[in-house]
Design an enzyme around this catalytic site. Sequence first.
Site, PDB file in Angstrom:
ATOM      1  N   GLU A  92      70.446  45.095 -16.571  1.00 55.15           N
ATOM      2  CA  GLU A  92      71.165  46.349 -16.851  1.00 55.15           C
ATOM      3  C   GLU A  92      70.223  47.542 -16.949  1.00 55.15           C
ATOM      4  OE1 GLU A  92      70.421  44.101 -19.032  1.00 55.15           O
ATOM      5  OE2 GLU A  92      70.063  44.957 -21.020  1.00 55.15           O
ATOM      6  N   HIS A 115      66.108  42.024 -18.085  1.00 59.05           N
ATOM      7  CA  HIS A 115      67.255  42.895 -18.366  1.00 59.05           C
ATOM      8  C   HIS A 115      67.756  43.563 -17.086  1.00 59.05           C
ATOM      9  CE1 HIS A 115      67.334  43.073 -22.840  1.00 59.05           C
ATOM     10  NE2 HIS A 115      66.061  42.730 -22.712  1.00 59.05           N
ATOM     11  N   CYS A 129      68.555  38.106 -22.338  1.00 56.41           N
ATOM     12  CA  CYS A 129      67.525  38.194 -23.373  1.00 56.41           C
ATOM     13  C   CYS A 129      68.007  37.520 -24.658  1.00 56.41           C
ATOM     14  CB  CYS A 129      67.121  39.657 -23.577  1.00 56.41           C
ATOM     15  SG  CYS A 129      65.562  39.841 -24.471  1.00 56.41           S
TER      16      CYS A 129
END
Lengths: 94, 245
Positions: B211, B209, B101
Amino acid sequence: MTFEVLVEVRLLAGIADPQGATIERSLPALGFAGVSAVRVGKAIRFCVDAPDAAAAETLAGEVARRLLSNPVIEEATVTVCQPSPTATGGTQQP
Amino acid sequence: MPAFADSNGRHAAAVTPRIAVIVFPGSNCEHDVAAALGGLGGAAELVWHRERSLAGFDAVVLPGGFAHGDYLRPGAIARFSPVMAAVAAVAAEGAPVLGICNGFQVLTEAGLLPGALQKNRGLTFLCTDAELRVTSDRSVLTAGVAVGRALTIPINHFEGNYTCDASTLAQLRDEDRIVLRYAENPNGSVDDIAGICNEAGNVVGLMPHPERACDPLLGSGDGAVLLASFLATAGARAASADSAA
């Protein structure tokens, strides 16, 4: 000498500008007709200490190229104004 | 022994890779990505952006957030943070470098990846799950992941509309460097691009994302597929450095 500098940063021709398009679409609702080609950019003003206008333009050009604009999507024009003995930066009012 | 393996069950190393997670003023995903990497068997450490050395680390992550407030342009000021010279140096040495990002935006501003991220086509901040397709396995993020595999990973951005000139796009395609594409383009990105890599494949940037998608409890575990691949490469690098020492 201290020179006042204006850097204008614009999106390159052909790069979509959703902000400009949104402003343009909103204008008829306010009764403004005949406004087209709206493009949104940035105006950045600062002061440069340099021996002459050419040196100020060279330095400001480097600042514009290396930091203030991204050449992948933007172009920048640099305008160096006449030296201002009172220029101290910030938002001076005349 | 680290517990991670990529999607082919490849256990890359007996050495736990050390991952530097760079923290800029305004980063806000550093703990998420460190926790995700830790859960997958990596040893992630937060590294402040004023640090000038990345010695001892096997890989680097630039996390999401708003580095330096995103002032001027996302990534425009972060690229001048002291740590970025070290990031460029380890990238040139072949270390895996991942920008997520805002980290992707920083990598493009720093010139470590081509192109730029513009405002989303619809001028809307997007915060939603995105359906992705893996379109190349020649990056550290997708090595060992089957091309064509569908992944559901959230996006969370205002400036994720990837753009580049026609010759750069042709080069990315020819060199198989578009690693992830959106199944349905959410932001206007050219060629549905969600993530790209550099010529060597070791520097990768993506807007989604991973994660935030490392556990089915969070709605998807698909991000772990990508981070495990990244860790496997970092682990192999750690093992070779270990055996060379």
